[in-house]
Design a protein around this motif. Structure first.
Motif, PDB file in Angstrom:
ATOM      1  N   LYS A 177      76.965  26.153 -19.846  1.00  0.00           N
ATOM      2  CA  LYS A 177      77.320  24.859 -19.270  1.00  0.00           C
ATOM      3  C   LYS A 177      78.807  24.873 -18.918  1.00  0.00           C
ATOM      4  O   LYS A 177      79.635  25.312 -19.720  1.00  0.00           O
ATOM      5  CB  LYS A 177      77.045  23.763 -20.302  1.00  0.00           C
ATOM      6  CG  LYS A 177      77.454  22.353 -19.869  1.00  0.00           C
ATOM      7  CD  LYS A 177      76.566  21.876 -18.732  1.00  0.00           C
ATOM      8  CE  LYS A 177      76.734  20.381 -18.486  1.00  0.00           C
ATOM      9  NZ  LYS A 177      75.986  19.539 -19.423  1.00  0.00           N
ATOM     10  N   HIS A 236      67.728  20.592 -15.661  1.00  0.00           N
ATOM     11  CA  HIS A 236      68.780  19.827 -16.356  1.00  0.00           C
ATOM     12  C   HIS A 236      68.184  18.594 -17.042  1.00  0.00           C
ATOM     13  O   HIS A 236      68.156  17.494 -16.471  1.00  0.00           O
ATOM     14  CB  HIS A 236      69.897  19.425 -15.383  1.00  0.00           C
ATOM     15  CG  HIS A 236      71.132  18.931 -16.070  1.00  0.00           C
ATOM     16  ND1 HIS A 236      72.408  19.329 -15.740  1.00  0.00           N
ATOM     17  CD2 HIS A 236      71.289  18.061 -17.104  1.00  0.00           C
ATOM     18  CE1 HIS A 236      73.287  18.735 -16.522  1.00  0.00           C
ATOM     19  NE2 HIS A 236      72.630  17.948 -17.363  1.00  0.00           N
ATOM     20  N   ASP A 261      68.323  14.714 -15.829  1.00  0.00           N
ATOM     21  CA  ASP A 261      69.359  14.521 -16.852  1.00  0.00           C
ATOM     22  C   ASP A 261      68.860  13.511 -17.886  1.00  0.00           C
ATOM     23  O   ASP A 261      69.620  12.683 -18.379  1.00  0.00           O
ATOM     24  CB  ASP A 261      70.687  14.046 -16.208  1.00  0.00           C
ATOM     25  CG  ASP A 261      71.907  14.358 -17.064  1.00  0.00           C
ATOM     26  OD1 ASP A 261      71.764  15.025 -18.108  1.00  0.00           O
ATOM     27  OD2 ASP A 261      73.006  13.922 -16.687  1.00  0.00           O
ATOM     28  N   HIS A 316      74.918  17.451 -10.719  1.00  0.00           N
ATOM     29  CA  HIS A 316      75.233  16.049 -10.420  1.00  0.00           C
ATOM     30  C   HIS A 316      75.864  15.872  -9.031  1.00  0.00           C
ATOM     31  O   HIS A 316      76.653  14.944  -8.813  1.00  0.00           O
ATOM     32  CB  HIS A 316      76.157  15.449 -11.490  1.00  0.00           C
ATOM     33  CG  HIS A 316      75.677  15.666 -12.903  1.00  0.00           C
ATOM     34  ND1 HIS A 316      74.354  15.888 -13.220  1.00  0.00           N
ATOM     35  CD2 HIS A 316      76.346  15.695 -14.082  1.00  0.00           C
ATOM     36  CE1 HIS A 316      74.243  16.050 -14.531  1.00  0.00           C
ATOM     37  NE2 HIS A 316      75.431  15.944 -15.081  1.00  0.00           N
ATOM     38  N   HIS A 340      67.677  16.837 -21.292  1.00  0.00           N
ATOM     39  CA  HIS A 340      68.183  16.967 -22.658  1.00  0.00           C
ATOM     40  C   HIS A 340      67.186  16.463 -23.680  1.00  0.00           C
ATOM     41  O   HIS A 340      66.410  15.558 -23.402  1.00  0.00           O
ATOM     42  CB  HIS A 340      69.480  16.168 -22.823  1.00  0.00           C
ATOM     43  CG  HIS A 340      70.579  16.617 -21.917  1.00  0.00           C
ATOM     44  ND1 HIS A 340      71.259  17.788 -22.101  1.00  0.00           N
ATOM     45  CD2 HIS A 340      71.098  16.056 -20.791  1.00  0.00           C
ATOM     46  CE1 HIS A 340      72.168  17.919 -21.135  1.00  0.00           C
ATOM     47  NE2 HIS A 340      72.076  16.892 -20.321  1.00  0.00           N
TER      48      HIS A 340
END
Ligand SMILES: [Zn+2]
Length: 326
Positions: free
Chosen positions: A141, A24, A259, A202, A26
């Motif tokens: 997602k 995870h 993340d 998360h 980006h």
């Protein structure tokens, strides 16, 4: 018919080829409408690409083979950027279809789209590719807010589960502050998808071992995927909760990531007024942080190299192969 291989932005990979994986992270992220914010720094594609290539090279240096960017369709997802980055850097990159949670997503389009159309859209992006690019999504997602799953979110998560059932790709989720992980498992398994095909993302948003253990006991992956974001939780708490899960016999359900973001599109409100300010506020929020500081911390707590490979190699492989056809 379920896929037989993992789909990346540049082709396919076997589960064995996945290797050391960050599940995870980006490259580009922006909230809906980011491009309308004339006060924000301009998005300079070439500069962002150069920055991203550098980061991918650095990660390759840490032995990372695969980088999963579960950017939802409505948060600035750019599959062509990711495919080009993969070609330039040699990093295997997986992109996703799927949409964000109601409060922060692009709700007008998805609100009035019937469930069957959302499912078909996700399946199209996996089987035929995103838009006209031919680049295929390799995961879906899903996202829910708090304190409960809204009707909007329930529809999108149900559609995602149906598309995951058809195609075999994994579901990578967003939860708010560790809320609603069990609702996500309920919806996903209710559509016939095995819990091992879902990463409840998360989950490190809460310091709650019982919650983490209950997710693992149901067979879902538990995401401690915001390492370095001290704003939400100190890393020490994440590490302690992972050690507790390991002691309870659930190391095989743990997935870790940061993340992180290479380039924020627009401004990262409400967290900061600029991306640079946010990076300054969170000095450990970098995609290499786990390899520089967290793996050594695991070793200090008594984890073996084998345990670390379980988390970074075996568990991502399990998640990505859970739904594949033999
Ligand atoms: Zn994310």
């Amino acid at each position: 018919m379920a896929l037989t291989k993992i789909q990346t932005t540049t082709g396919t990979a076997t589960p064995a080829e996945l290797g050391r994986t960050l599940v995870h992270e980006h490259v580009l992220v922006g909230f809906p409408g980011w491009e309308l914010d004339a006060h924000a720094p301009k998005f300079l594609r070439a500069e962002a690409m150069a920055r991203a290539v550098d980061q991918m090279h650095e990660l390759r240096g840490h032995g990372v083979d695969t980088f999963v960017d579960p950017c939802p369709m409505d948060l600035g997802r750019d599959a062509e950027f990711l495919a080009e980055l993969s070609q330039r850097s040699g990093m295997r990159i997986v992109c996703t279809t799927g949409a964000y949670y109601e409060a922060d997503g692009l709700t007008q389009t998805f609100r009035y789209m019937p469930l069957e159309e959302v499912t078909a859209l996700y399946v199209k992006e996996i089987e035929d590719g995103i838009g006209e690019t031919g680049i295929k999504a390799g995961a879906i997602k899903i996202a829910t807010g708090e304190p409960t799953v809204s009707d909007y979110e329930r529809k999108l998560v149900t559609a995602a589960a149906q598309a995951a059932k058809i195609t075999g790709v994994p579901l990578i989720s967003h939860t708010q502050n560790g809320c609603c992980g069990h609702d996500q498992i309920d919806i996903v398994t209710g559509e016939g998808v095995p819990p091992g095909q879902l990463l409840v993302g998360h989950s490190d948003g809460v310091d709650d071992h019982e919650y983490h253990r209950s997710l693992a006991e149901r067979g879902a992956f538990v995401g401690f995927d915001r390492f370095g974001i001290s704003l939400f939780q100190p890393d020490e708490v994440r590490i302690t909760n992972i050690m507790k899960l390991a002691a309870a016999g659930h190391l095989e359900r743990v997935l870790i990531s940061h993340d992180s973001i290479v380039c924020w599109l627009g401004r990262p409100r409400p967290y900061a007024e600029s991306f640079d300010a946010m990076l300054e506020m969170l000095p450990d929020w970098r995609s290499t942080h786990i390899f520089r500081k967290i793996v050594p911390a695991f070793r200090e707590r008594g984890m073996s190299d084998r345990d670390i490979d379980t988390i970074l190699i075996d568990n991502p492989r399990r998640l990505f192969s859970a739904g594949l056809a033999a």
